[in-house]
Design an enzyme around this catalytic site. Structure first.
Site, PDB file in Angstrom:
ATOM      1  N   ASP A  12      10.223 -27.928  77.795  1.00  0.00           N
ATOM      2  CA  ASP A  12      10.938 -27.965  76.022  1.00  0.00           C
ATOM      3  C   ASP A  12      12.083 -27.654  76.256  1.00  0.00           C
ATOM      4  OD1 ASP A  12       9.816 -27.084  73.350  1.00  0.00           O
ATOM      5  OD2 ASP A  12       7.523 -26.598  74.495  1.00  0.00           O
ATOM      6  N   HIS A  49       0.635 -26.423  69.616  1.00  0.00           N
ATOM      7  CA  HIS A  49       0.049 -24.933  69.988  1.00  0.00           C
ATOM      8  C   HIS A  49      -0.070 -23.942  68.629  1.00  0.00           C
ATOM      9  CE1 HIS A  49       4.402 -25.853  69.943  1.00  0.00           C
ATOM     10  NE2 HIS A  49       4.673 -24.321  70.295  1.00  0.00           N
ATOM     11  N   ASP A  50       0.843 -25.307  67.194  1.00  0.00           N
ATOM     12  CA  ASP A  50       1.339 -24.572  66.478  1.00  0.00           C
ATOM     13  C   ASP A  50       0.109 -24.627  65.355  1.00  0.00           C
ATOM     14  OD1 ASP A  50       3.359 -23.089  67.449  1.00  0.00           O
ATOM     15  OD2 ASP A  50       4.441 -25.113  66.636  1.00  0.00           O
ATOM     16  N   GLU A 110      10.469 -32.374  68.034  1.00  0.00           N
ATOM     17  CA  GLU A 110       9.631 -31.293  66.858  1.00  0.00           C
ATOM     18  C   GLU A 110      10.900 -31.497  65.499  1.00  0.00           C
ATOM     19  OE1 GLU A 110       7.101 -28.332  66.209  1.00  0.00           O
ATOM     20  OE2 GLU A 110       9.434 -27.540  66.639  1.00  0.00           O
ATOM     21  N   ASP A 148      12.341 -28.043  71.084  1.00  0.00           N
ATOM     22  CA  ASP A 148      11.828 -27.805  70.029  1.00  0.00           C
ATOM     23  C   ASP A 148      13.280 -27.625  68.936  1.00  0.00           C
ATOM     24  OD1 ASP A 148       9.576 -25.280  69.310  1.00  0.00           O
ATOM     25  OD2 ASP A 148      11.669 -24.353  68.868  1.00  0.00           O
TER      26      ASP A 148
HETATM   27  C1  NOJ Z   1       8.506 -24.454  67.083  1.00  0.00           C
HETATM   28  C2  NOJ Z   1       7.166 -24.536  68.264  1.00  0.00           C
HETATM   29  O1  NOJ Z   1       6.577 -24.909  68.217  1.00  0.00           O
HETATM   30  C3  NOJ Z   1       7.162 -23.021  67.896  1.00  0.00           C
HETATM   31  O2  NOJ Z   1       6.183 -22.488  68.142  1.00  0.00           O
HETATM   32  C4  NOJ Z   1       7.800 -21.624  67.785  1.00  0.00           C
HETATM   33  O3  NOJ Z   1       6.807 -20.818  66.615  1.00  0.00           O
HETATM   34  C5  NOJ Z   1       9.610 -22.133  66.350  1.00  0.00           C
HETATM   35  N1  NOJ Z   1       9.253 -23.959  67.477  1.00  0.00           N
HETATM   36  C6  NOJ Z   1      10.294 -21.241  67.380  1.00  0.00           C
HETATM   37  O4  NOJ Z   1      10.895 -21.880  68.196  1.00  0.00           O
END
Ligand code: NOJ
Length: 566
Positions: free
Chosen positions: A97, A328-329, A255, A198
């Site tokens: 990441d 994970h989100d 992302e 990210d």
């Molecule tokens: C996206 C990530 O996937 C998430 O888990 C994170 O909280 C935010 N970006 C900030 O890094």
């Protein structure tokens, strides 16, 4: 030559919740190493590791204190090198990441930066004076509250799009960019297979930092128009390629919340040298209201299908898609777009088949392959996620009822994805107390039982991976959406000069019917994969049972009279 990542399947590991080797209740690198053979058996080619860097864990590692050190709870640099090596021996690459929109406020750069207005690191971050005792603009943070924090030491505000412990880096500043590029080389030289970047389309902000629109019932302005896909994003990504990435054969996935298919055409067109693929959020936002994810709405399948169609068509032979339901989100897909009660197995398999037959690189999030579900903790104190906890506080201050907030958390909270991996009926994740509660359904949803049952969800994923390796049509075929307005069925076709595949998915518990000859060409059909034992056909009619999914392959050119089922 075709890039290797077009035929790859990626498995995402959230290290904190994957496997604990030392009984402290927190997953770690040795835990991951102990499970590589499990992943090899599943058949994946790439592991994307959520952050394992040194961090005070305000946002579970997405707040990095030192990019070139490993989080103590996870192990050592040696453990990571061992993981890269052990994975390599099994033909698996490790994608790291890359979190470079922000750092932790405990990163040495920020500690220096905040120390004085004259610090050599001042310009590493985004500092502004307030306006009449108010922050420089009205932007809200993605994790609630203002996106600005007043720092008394220098009487100025710094920008943090996420928590106040995650100050945003200032990409306008050349020396900062060079430090990041050097850090990327450090990891690439260790032999990693690429980066998941990210919120990478947030790194270029409109320098004027204008106020954002305040949407209904919101406390802060929405600044996204000024920081998503900002003015210099393409310049920065190209510089990153020129200086770093072009010198390695790696996978890059950005992302990118708020990126449209038109944006993605630019980001992923290989001629532009930016990223190989992006994570879109459009399909993940369809069960929320327009202004915030906590405003939960039922999924409109027609909208979901139209959305996939748009992305499949936009990037075909232009760029490349990534395919995902989970990370994970996001809440667990079987609880979200499937049914996690009586139809859990069937709907989890249906969702897998539906996604994995599309064009793009599929991502599997830990536990998805056994159909792990959302959780409902009674007490807020069992939740760990900063986004959830901050949101709860803010909404209570606005007078919103506890029950209403909890029901949003049950549907959309990120901890749904973060409960420990369910390895065995008694958990199997740790010998200690896990950092977040385990889902009690581990008694019947777990790896041990999945591996022992040849018709489990695990083997559907395994078979999907094998199919992708064997049949070029999955990687290259064109896409056509059929029955676009059907409220229950998601039916599409993939096609090459030689073959045509029909993919049928029932997203409901209602049986539906298809007149199959309306959809298939003139040839013999083979069932490539399905989630019921056999198809239910009477004459020309195929009955598509609750959450049924199947894939039929046809050779082209043969006449309809020759058609048979096999
Ligand atoms: C996206 C990530 O996937 C998430 O888990 C994170 O909280 C935010 N970006 C900030 O890094």
């Amino acid at each position: 030559m075709e890039p290797w990542w077009k035929r790859s399947i990626v498995y995402q590991i959230y290290p904190r919740s994957f496997m604990d080797s030392n009984g402290d209740g927190i997953g770690d690198l040795q835990g991951i190493i102990s499970k590589i053979d499990y992943l090899k058996n599943l058949g994946i080619d790439v592991i994307w590791l959520s952050p394992v860097y040194d961090s005070p864990n305000d946002d579970n590692g997405y707040d990095i204190r030192n990019y070139q050190a490993i989080m103590q709870e996870f192990g050592t640099m040696q453990d990571l090198e061992q993981l890269i090596e052990e994975a390599k021996q099994r033909g698996i690459r490790i994608v790291m990441d890359l979190v470079v929109n922000h750092t932790s406020d405990e990163h040495a750069w920020f500690v220096e930066s905040r120390s004085s207005k004259d610090s050599g690191y001042r310009d590493y971050y985004i500092w502004r004076e307030g306006k009449e005792e108010q922050p420089p603009n009205n932007w809200g943070s993605i994790f609630s509250g203002s996106a600005w924090e007043m720092d008394d030491k220098t009487d100025s505000y710094y920008l943090h799009l996420f928590s106040k412990k995650q100050p945003d880096l200032n990409w306008e500043h050349g020396p900062l960019r060079n430090e990041i590029f050097d850090m990327m080389k450090f990891w690439l030289e260790k032999g990693i297979g690429g980066f998941r970047m990210d919120v990478i389309n947030f790194i270029s902000k409109d320098e004027k930092l204008p106020n954002g629109t305040i949407h209904d019932e919101q406390m802060y302005g929405d600044g996204s128009a000024y920081f998503m896909n900002g003015p210099k994003i393409h310049t920065y990504l190209r510089e990153m390629n020129e200086k770093v990435l072009n010198h390695y054969d790696v996978l890059t996935v950005g992302e990118m919340p708020g990126a449209s298919p038109e944006d993605a055409q630019i980001y992923t067109d290989p001629d532009n040298q930016e990223v190989n693929m992006i994570f879109t959020f459009e399909h993940m936002n369809l069960d929320s209201g327009p202004n915030e994810k906590w405003d939960v709405r039922p999924l409109d399948l027609v909208a979901l299908k139209r959305n996939f169609e748009k992305w499949q068509l936009a990037l075909h032979e232009v760029g490349w898609n990534s395919l995902y339901w989970n990370n994970h989100d996001q809440p667990r897909v079987v609880s979200r777009f499937g049914e996690d009660g009586a139809y859990r197995e069937l709907s989890a398999k249906m969702l897998a088949i539906c996604l994995h037959l599309l064009q793009g690189t599929p991502y599997i999030y830990q536990g998805e392959e056994i159909g792990m579900t959302n959780v409902k903790f009674d007490s807020l104190s069992d939740y760990r996620d900063i986004e959830t906890l901050n949101m709860y506080k803010e909404k209570r201050q606005q007078g919103i009822a506890h029950e209403a907030i909890m029901s949003s958390i049950y549907a959309k909270g990120r901890d749904n994805a973060r409960t420990p991996m369910q390895w065995a009926p008694d958990g199997g994740f740790t010998t200690g107390t896990p950092w977040i509660r385990m889902n009690t359904n581990t008694t019947f949803i777990n790896v041990e039982q999945a591996l022992a049952n040849e018709s489990s969800i695990f083997y559907t994923y395994q078979k999907l991976i094998q199919l992708r390796k064997k049949h070029a049509i999955i990687t290259h075929g064109s896409f056509q959406l059929l029955l676009p307005d059907h409220p229950d069925l998601f039916v599409y076709k993939r096609q090459t000069d030689e073959e045509e595949w029909l993919i049928v998915n029932n997203f409901s518990d209602r049986p539906n019917q298809l007149v199959w000859k309306e959809f298939v060409p003139h040839s013999k059909g083979n069932v490539m994969i399905s989630n019921y034992e056999s198809l239910k056909i009477e004459g020309d009619i195929v009955e598509v049972r609750p959450y049924e999914s199947f894939v039929l392959a046809f050779e082209r050119r043969k006449s309809i009279e020759e058609s048979t089922w096999s």
